[in-house]
Structures are given as C-alpha cells and as structure tokens.
Motif scaffolding. Structure first.
Motif, PDB file in Angstrom:
ATOM      1  N   ASP A 250       0.824  -1.208   0.000  1.00  0.00           N
ATOM      2  CA  ASP A 250       0.000   0.000   0.000  1.00  0.00           C
ATOM      3  C   ASP A 250       0.860   1.261   0.000  1.00  0.00           C
ATOM      4  OD1 ASP A 250      -2.353  -1.484   0.001  1.00  0.00           O
ATOM      5  OD2 ASP A 250      -2.639  -1.325   2.181  1.00  0.00           O
ATOM      6  N   ALA A 251       1.931   1.244   0.792  1.00  0.00           N
ATOM      7  CA  ALA A 251       2.816   2.409   0.858  1.00  0.00           C
ATOM      8  C   ALA A 251       3.487   2.662  -0.489  1.00  0.00           C
ATOM      9  CB  ALA A 251       3.869   2.206   1.953  1.00  0.00           C
ATOM     10  N   MET A 252       3.938   1.596  -1.163  1.00  0.00           N
ATOM     11  CA  MET A 252       4.572   1.772  -2.474  1.00  0.00           C
ATOM     12  C   MET A 252       3.556   2.236  -3.511  1.00  0.00           C
ATOM     13  SD  MET A 252       7.546  -1.130  -2.819  1.00  0.00           S
ATOM     14  CE  MET A 252       6.420  -2.432  -3.193  1.00  0.00           C
ATOM     15  N   LEU A 253       2.354   1.689  -3.470  1.00  0.00           N
ATOM     16  CA  LEU A 253       1.321   2.120  -4.420  1.00  0.00           C
ATOM     17  C   LEU A 253       0.964   3.590  -4.209  1.00  0.00           C
ATOM     18  CD1 LEU A 253      -0.932  -1.059  -4.352  1.00  0.00           C
ATOM     19  CD2 LEU A 253       0.374  -0.214  -6.329  1.00  0.00           C
ATOM     20  N   ALA A 254       0.908   4.021  -2.955  1.00  0.00           N
ATOM     21  CA  ALA A 254       0.604   5.419  -2.654  1.00  0.00           C
ATOM     22  C   ALA A 254       1.673   6.359  -3.200  1.00  0.00           C
ATOM     23  CB  ALA A 254       0.450   5.608  -1.147  1.00  0.00           C
ATOM     24  N   MET A 255       2.894   5.854  -3.348  1.00  0.00           N
ATOM     25  CA  MET A 255       3.980   6.666  -3.898  1.00  0.00           C
ATOM     26  C   MET A 255       4.052   6.592  -5.420  1.00  0.00           C
ATOM     27  SD  MET A 255       7.089   6.047  -1.202  1.00  0.00           S
ATOM     28  CE  MET A 255       8.213   6.975  -2.236  1.00  0.00           C
ATOM     29  N   GLY A 256       3.158   5.807  -6.038  1.00  0.00           N
ATOM     30  CA  GLY A 256       3.138   5.757  -7.488  1.00  0.00           C
ATOM     31  C   GLY A 256       3.668   4.489  -8.126  1.00  0.00           C
ATOM     32  N   ALA A 257       4.033   3.489  -7.318  1.00  0.00           N
ATOM     33  CA  ALA A 257       4.484   2.221  -7.894  1.00  0.00           C
ATOM     34  C   ALA A 257       3.335   1.587  -8.669  1.00  0.00           C
ATOM     35  CB  ALA A 257       4.955   1.277  -6.793  1.00  0.00           C
ATOM     36  N   GLU A 258       3.678   0.809  -9.672  1.00  0.00           N
ATOM     37  CA  GLU A 258       2.672   0.163 -10.492  1.00  0.00           C
ATOM     38  C   GLU A 258       2.878  -1.348 -10.457  1.00  0.00           C
ATOM     39  OE1 GLU A 258       2.941   1.986 -14.334  1.00  0.00           O
ATOM     40  OE2 GLU A 258       2.329   3.938 -13.569  1.00  0.00           O
ATOM     41  N   PHE A 259       2.005  -2.042  -9.757  1.00  0.00           N
ATOM     42  CA  PHE A 259       2.013  -3.499  -9.699  1.00  0.00           C
ATOM     43  C   PHE A 259       0.647  -3.952  -9.213  1.00  0.00           C
ATOM     44  CE2 PHE A 259       3.551  -2.018  -5.614  1.00  0.00           C
ATOM     45  CZ  PHE A 259       2.867  -2.793  -4.693  1.00  0.00           C
ATOM     46  N   ASP A 260       0.365  -5.225  -9.394  1.00  0.00           N
ATOM     47  CA  ASP A 260      -0.905  -5.809  -8.993  1.00  0.00           C
ATOM     48  C   ASP A 260      -0.760  -6.349  -7.574  1.00  0.00           C
ATOM     49  OD1 ASP A 260      -3.183  -7.371  -8.566  1.00  0.00           O
ATOM     50  OD2 ASP A 260      -3.153  -8.227 -10.583  1.00  0.00           O
ATOM     51  N   LYS A 261      -1.258  -5.596  -6.603  1.00  0.00           N
ATOM     52  CA  LYS A 261      -1.117  -6.002  -5.206  1.00  0.00           C
ATOM     53  C   LYS A 261      -1.774  -7.359  -4.962  1.00  0.00           C
ATOM     54  CE  LYS A 261      -2.385  -4.931  -0.477  1.00  0.00           C
ATOM     55  NZ  LYS A 261      -3.135  -4.054   0.413  1.00  0.00           N
ATOM     56  N   GLN A 262      -2.946  -7.585  -5.537  1.00  0.00           N
ATOM     57  CA  GLN A 262      -3.635  -8.850  -5.304  1.00  0.00           C
ATOM     58  C   GLN A 262      -2.804 -10.034  -5.797  1.00  0.00           C
ATOM     59  OE1 GLN A 262      -6.507  -9.106  -3.428  1.00  0.00           O
ATOM     60  NE2 GLN A 262      -5.781 -11.214  -3.416  1.00  0.00           N
ATOM     61  N   GLN A 263      -2.121  -9.856  -6.914  1.00  0.00           N
ATOM     62  CA  GLN A 263      -1.255 -10.921  -7.428  1.00  0.00           C
ATOM     63  C   GLN A 263      -0.119 -11.200  -6.443  1.00  0.00           C
ATOM     64  OE1 GLN A 263       0.706 -10.044 -11.143  1.00  0.00           O
ATOM     65  NE2 GLN A 263       1.364 -12.143 -11.426  1.00  0.00           N
ATOM     66  N   VAL A 264       0.468 -10.154  -5.901  1.00  0.00           N
ATOM     67  CA  VAL A 264       1.537 -10.322  -4.919  1.00  0.00           C
ATOM     68  C   VAL A 264       1.018 -11.065  -3.688  1.00  0.00           C
ATOM     69  CG1 VAL A 264       3.095  -9.089  -3.344  1.00  0.00           C
ATOM     70  CG2 VAL A 264       2.817  -8.301  -5.704  1.00  0.00           C
ATOM     71  N   MET A 265      -0.145 -10.655  -3.207  1.00  0.00           N
ATOM     72  CA  MET A 265      -0.703 -11.290  -2.014  1.00  0.00           C
ATOM     73  C   MET A 265      -1.071 -12.750  -2.293  1.00  0.00           C
ATOM     74  SD  MET A 265      -0.157  -8.760  -0.111  1.00  0.00           S
ATOM     75  CE  MET A 265      -0.706  -9.487   1.414  1.00  0.00           C
ATOM     76  N   ASN A 266      -1.557 -13.025  -3.484  1.00  0.00           N
ATOM     77  CA  ASN A 266      -1.869 -14.408  -3.858  1.00  0.00           C
ATOM     78  C   ASN A 266      -0.610 -15.264  -3.911  1.00  0.00           C
ATOM     79  OD1 ASN A 266      -4.605 -13.859  -4.026  1.00  0.00           O
ATOM     80  ND2 ASN A 266      -4.596 -13.620  -6.253  1.00  0.00           N
ATOM     81  N   GLN A 267       0.488 -14.702  -4.408  1.00  0.00           N
ATOM     82  CA  GLN A 267       1.747 -15.444  -4.452  1.00  0.00           C
ATOM     83  C   GLN A 267       2.253 -15.740  -3.046  1.00  0.00           C
ATOM     84  OE1 GLN A 267       4.114 -12.878  -6.935  1.00  0.00           O
ATOM     85  NE2 GLN A 267       3.523 -13.941  -8.802  1.00  0.00           N
ATOM     86  N   LEU A 268       2.099 -14.786  -2.146  1.00  0.00           N
ATOM     87  CA  LEU A 268       2.505 -15.014  -0.757  1.00  0.00           C
ATOM     88  C   LEU A 268       1.648 -16.107  -0.128  1.00  0.00           C
ATOM     89  CD1 LEU A 268       4.334 -14.184   1.576  1.00  0.00           C
ATOM     90  CD2 LEU A 268       2.680 -12.382   2.126  1.00  0.00           C
ATOM     91  N   LYS A 269       0.356 -16.051  -0.358  1.00  0.00           N
ATOM     92  CA  LYS A 269      -0.556 -17.082   0.154  1.00  0.00           C
ATOM     93  C   LYS A 269      -0.169 -18.466  -0.393  1.00  0.00           C
ATOM     94  CE  LYS A 269      -5.472 -18.167   0.451  1.00  0.00           C
ATOM     95  NZ  LYS A 269      -6.826 -17.728   0.082  1.00  0.00           N
ATOM     96  N   SER A 270       0.172 -18.517  -1.668  1.00  0.00           N
ATOM     97  CA  SER A 270       0.583 -19.763  -2.297  1.00  0.00           C
ATOM     98  C   SER A 270       1.877 -20.281  -1.678  1.00  0.00           C
ATOM     99  CB  SER A 270       0.763 -19.559  -3.802  1.00  0.00           C
ATOM    100  OG  SER A 270       1.243 -20.726  -4.426  1.00  0.00           O
ATOM    101  N   TYR A 271       2.809 -19.395  -1.399  1.00  0.00           N
ATOM    102  CA  TYR A 271       4.064 -19.780  -0.762  1.00  0.00           C
ATOM    103  C   TYR A 271       3.802 -20.458   0.574  1.00  0.00           C
ATOM    104  CZ  TYR A 271       8.412 -19.332   1.835  1.00  0.00           C
ATOM    105  OH  TYR A 271       9.520 -19.605   2.601  1.00  0.00           O
ATOM    106  N   TYR A 272       2.933 -19.864   1.379  1.00  0.00           N
ATOM    107  CA  TYR A 272       2.640 -20.435   2.690  1.00  0.00           C
ATOM    108  C   TYR A 272       1.870 -21.748   2.576  1.00  0.00           C
ATOM    109  CZ  TYR A 272       4.643 -16.541   5.157  1.00  0.00           C
ATOM    110  OH  TYR A 272       5.527 -15.632   5.639  1.00  0.00           O
ATOM    111  N   ALA A 273       1.027 -21.869   1.564  1.00  0.00           N
ATOM    112  CA  ALA A 273       0.286 -23.114   1.365  1.00  0.00           C
ATOM    113  C   ALA A 273       1.244 -24.268   1.043  1.00  0.00           C
ATOM    114  CB  ALA A 273      -0.741 -22.949   0.255  1.00  0.00           C
ATOM    115  N   LYS A 274       2.275 -23.980   0.249  1.00  0.00           N
ATOM    116  CA  LYS A 274       3.256 -25.000  -0.114  1.00  0.00           C
ATOM    117  C   LYS A 274       4.144 -25.359   1.075  1.00  0.00           C
ATOM    118  CE  LYS A 274       3.477 -23.634  -4.943  1.00  0.00           C
ATOM    119  NZ  LYS A 274       4.288 -22.964  -5.964  1.00  0.00           N
ATOM    120  N   ALA A 275       4.409 -24.395   1.929  1.00  0.00           N
ATOM    121  CA  ALA A 275       5.290 -24.614   3.077  1.00  0.00           C
ATOM    122  C   ALA A 275       4.594 -25.386   4.197  1.00  0.00           C
ATOM    123  CB  ALA A 275       5.802 -23.285   3.593  1.00  0.00           C
ATOM    124  N   ALA A 276       3.282 -25.400   4.177  1.00  0.00           N
ATOM    125  CA  ALA A 276       2.526 -26.034   5.277  1.00  0.00           C
ATOM    126  C   ALA A 276       2.569 -27.536   5.232  1.00  0.00           C
ATOM    127  CB  ALA A 276       1.079 -25.576   5.237  1.00  0.00           C
TER     128      ALA A 276
END
Length: 89
Positions: free
Chosen positions: A63-89
C-alpha cells in the motif's frame, strides 16, 4: 523465511527509499533504510513472525509503495505469498 529481507525499490521509486520509510513510519509500521549506498529498504525479524503477521506487513508495504506511485498488482503479490505459505505447510 530469512530473518532479514532487503529490497531495492523498482523503477520510478528508485531513490525514494527514505521517503517510503518516512511514510511507513507515519502510518505506524517500521521499516528502515540502509545507511550505505545504494540505499535499500530492510524489513527484519521475519523468522519470528507468523504468516499472518508477515502478510500484514507485505500488504501495508505494498500500500505504501502504491501510494507513492508504484505500479504493480497487489492482489497478485498477495496471492503469491498465500501460495508460498500453502506449499510450506
């Protein structure tokens, strides 16, 4: 998960590390810049946090990077993190 993550900011945020850190601290969460060049952003003690806490940090940081003008899909990033934890479990 490592105990310290060091990030180089992408594209148009490069060189604005200190501004990002100040904004994050103003929002009540602590990240800090390195003291040496090139300036980077550091987030520490991740190995002492739960996946939920790390997800919250990642979300707030995004959120902080997006507020400064960064351009990326936050939901995609969060989904990748969720996937990482699912694989680690």
């Amino acid at each position: 998960m490592t105990s310290l993550v060091v990030l180089n900011l992408p594209g148009k945020l490069a060189g604005k590390e200190k501004e990002l850190v100040q904004g994050a601290r103003a929002q009540g969460f602590g990240i800090w810049p390195t003291l040496s060049e090139p300036v980077q952003v550091r987030i520490g003690i991740l190995n002492q946090l739960s996946p939920e806490q790390i997800t919250e940090i990642a979300s707030r940081f995004a959120d902080a990077m997006l507020a400064m003008g960064a351009e990326f899909d936050k939901q995609q990033v969060m989904n990748q993190l969720k996937s990482y934890y699912a694989k680690a479990a």
